[in-house]
Design a protein around this motif. Sequence first.
Motif, short mmCIF file in Angstrom:
data_model
loop_
_atom_site.label_atom_id
_atom_site.label_comp_id
_atom_site.label_asym_id
_atom_site.label_seq_id
_atom_site.Cartn_x
_atom_site.Cartn_y
_atom_site.Cartn_z
N GLU A 220 0.55 -1.15 -0.01
CA GLU A 220 0.09 -0.03 0.01
C GLU A 220 0.95 1.29 0.02
OE1 GLU A 220 -3.91 -2.06 2.29
OE2 GLU A 220 -2.32 -1.20 3.56
N VAL A 221 1.98 1.18 0.91
CA VAL A 221 2.81 2.34 0.87
C VAL A 221 3.31 2.83 -0.54
CG1 VAL A 221 5.09 3.37 1.59
CG2 VAL A 221 3.36 2.52 3.24
N HIS A 222 3.82 1.96 -1.24
CA HIS A 222 4.28 1.96 -2.33
C HIS A 222 3.31 2.17 -3.75
CE1 HIS A 222 8.17 1.07 -0.61
NE2 HIS A 222 7.60 0.16 -0.29
N ASN A 223 2.13 2.10 -3.35
CA ASN A 223 1.18 2.27 -4.43
C ASN A 223 0.16 3.70 -4.09
OD1 ASN A 223 0.60 0.25 -6.52
ND2 ASN A 223 1.49 -0.64 -4.78
N TRP A 258 10.87 8.35 5.93
CA TRP A 258 11.93 8.39 4.73
C TRP A 258 11.23 8.00 3.53
CZ3 TRP A 258 14.35 5.07 1.59
CH2 TRP A 258 15.17 5.64 0.84
N ILE A 259 10.49 7.00 3.53
CA ILE A 259 9.57 6.49 2.54
C ILE A 259 8.95 7.51 1.77
CG2 ILE A 259 8.25 4.90 1.44
CD1 ILE A 259 9.54 2.92 3.46
N MET A 260 8.12 8.11 2.88
CA MET A 260 7.25 9.14 2.23
C MET A 260 8.00 10.44 1.61
SD MET A 260 4.12 8.19 2.75
CE MET A 260 4.67 6.86 1.92
N LYS A 261 9.00 10.70 2.44
CA LYS A 261 10.00 11.82 1.76
C LYS A 261 10.32 11.55 0.31
CE LYS A 261 13.84 14.70 2.94
NZ LYS A 261 15.10 15.21 3.98
N GLN A 262 10.98 10.30 0.21
CA GLN A 262 11.31 10.11 -1.12
C GLN A 262 10.29 10.02 -2.25
OE1 GLN A 262 14.67 9.11 -1.99
NE2 GLN A 262 14.99 9.84 0.31
N ARG A 263 8.90 9.81 -1.63
CA ARG A 263 7.90 9.77 -2.65
C ARG A 263 7.21 11.16 -2.56
NH1 ARG A 263 3.67 6.26 -3.11
NH2 ARG A 263 4.66 5.96 -5.34
N ASN A 264 7.77 12.17 -2.06
CA ASN A 264 7.14 13.52 -2.03
C ASN A 264 5.51 13.68 -1.50
OD1 ASN A 264 9.41 14.79 -3.55
ND2 ASN A 264 8.76 13.75 -5.27
N ILE A 265 5.49 12.81 -0.41
CA ILE A 265 4.20 12.90 0.44
C ILE A 265 4.54 13.35 1.73
CG2 ILE A 265 2.26 11.19 1.19
CD1 ILE A 265 2.81 9.73 -1.10
N LYS A 266 3.91 14.24 2.18
CA LYS A 266 4.09 14.87 3.45
C LYS A 266 3.77 13.65 4.50
CE LYS A 266 2.45 18.38 6.83
NZ LYS A 266 1.59 19.65 6.90
N PHE A 267 4.34 13.53 5.57
CA PHE A 267 4.08 12.89 6.77
C PHE A 267 4.21 13.38 8.14
CE2 PHE A 267 5.83 9.81 9.90
CZ PHE A 267 4.87 8.76 9.74
N THR A 268 3.05 12.89 8.84
CA THR A 268 2.84 13.15 9.97
C THR A 268 2.62 12.19 11.25
OG1 THR A 268 0.42 13.76 9.89
CG2 THR A 268 1.90 15.37 9.54
N CYS A 269 2.83 12.18 12.20
CA CYS A 269 2.56 11.08 13.18
C CYS A 269 2.07 11.71 14.52
CB CYS A 269 4.09 10.50 13.33
SG CYS A 269 3.95 8.99 14.36
N GLN A 270 1.27 10.92 14.93
CA GLN A 270 0.86 11.25 16.52
C GLN A 270 0.53 9.83 17.16
OE1 GLN A 270 -2.66 13.55 16.23
NE2 GLN A 270 -3.28 13.26 18.51
#
Length: 291
Positions: A220-223, A258-270
């Motif tokens: 899912e992450v990579h798609n 890091w994966i999200m950064k490489q894919r140009n998707i903003k990442f947040t975590c809570q």
Amino acid sequence: MADPRPKKAKICLCMFLCLLAAGVIAVVVGIRMRRHSSQLMKWNGTGSTAHFQEIVLERCYNYTQLVQPALRDRDCQKIREAFRNAFISKDPCSATEEDYHPLMKLVNQTVPCDKTVFWSKTKKLAHQYTKVQREMFTLEDTLLGYIADDLSWCGDAGSHEMNYQSCPHWKKDCSNNFVSVFWGLLSKRFAANACGVVQVVLNGSISNAFDGKSTFGRVEVHNLNPMKVHTLQAWVIHDLGKFPSDSCSGSSINDLSWIMKQRNIKFTCQDNYSSVKFLQCVKKPEDSSCR
């Protein structure tokens, strides 16, 4: 006047012979069916779910008429037939995505933007969340996910019957079995169609809340499409009464970031997102973290 008794006797005899023949045929067919069943391949996984076709049809009707009436125009009879045709009479260890394409074409469902929820090792909790937040969708809240959730199915090459005794185990037998390929394809499509802000519920009570080998980490992450998804929000939830083993500052979440950064998707975590935490506390209000 002719005596009618000989004629009646002939009729009775014919009826007796017909019933006897029918009984013999039934016994022969039964023996052949049992013999054929015993000749089906034996695998290490659970066999096809009993009453599989009836369950598929019932779930389809329930979803399209009650859960999501906007999909009431879907033909559940054709969906059931396409589902069965995808795997019946085929080698259960040679499944391909193409086998399911006719089924996928019958179910064109769009999840609204900002309403997609992924999960990894938090299935029950994620489903509790979408059950309350009914506008949100996990994969199992879509029509095909709803139909196939927790079911098992397989056939056998050259047979028109389902194998209710055993089906291939994805580790011990083969990974390209029909259940694994189905969920892999469905997960890929679910992620590719997501848009806006998407969420993932992760388990912070295990050492690797983000597992690169899980369906979420591997498929899912990579798609996720960076042209459609601009933010992934991770909610790392800790089981009540258990010591936290991972968090938003942990190494596995850093890997996801890091994966999200490489894919140009903003990442947040809570950690312990309040809406999900509330669902845990409803079940166990006496826990100290709920006070």
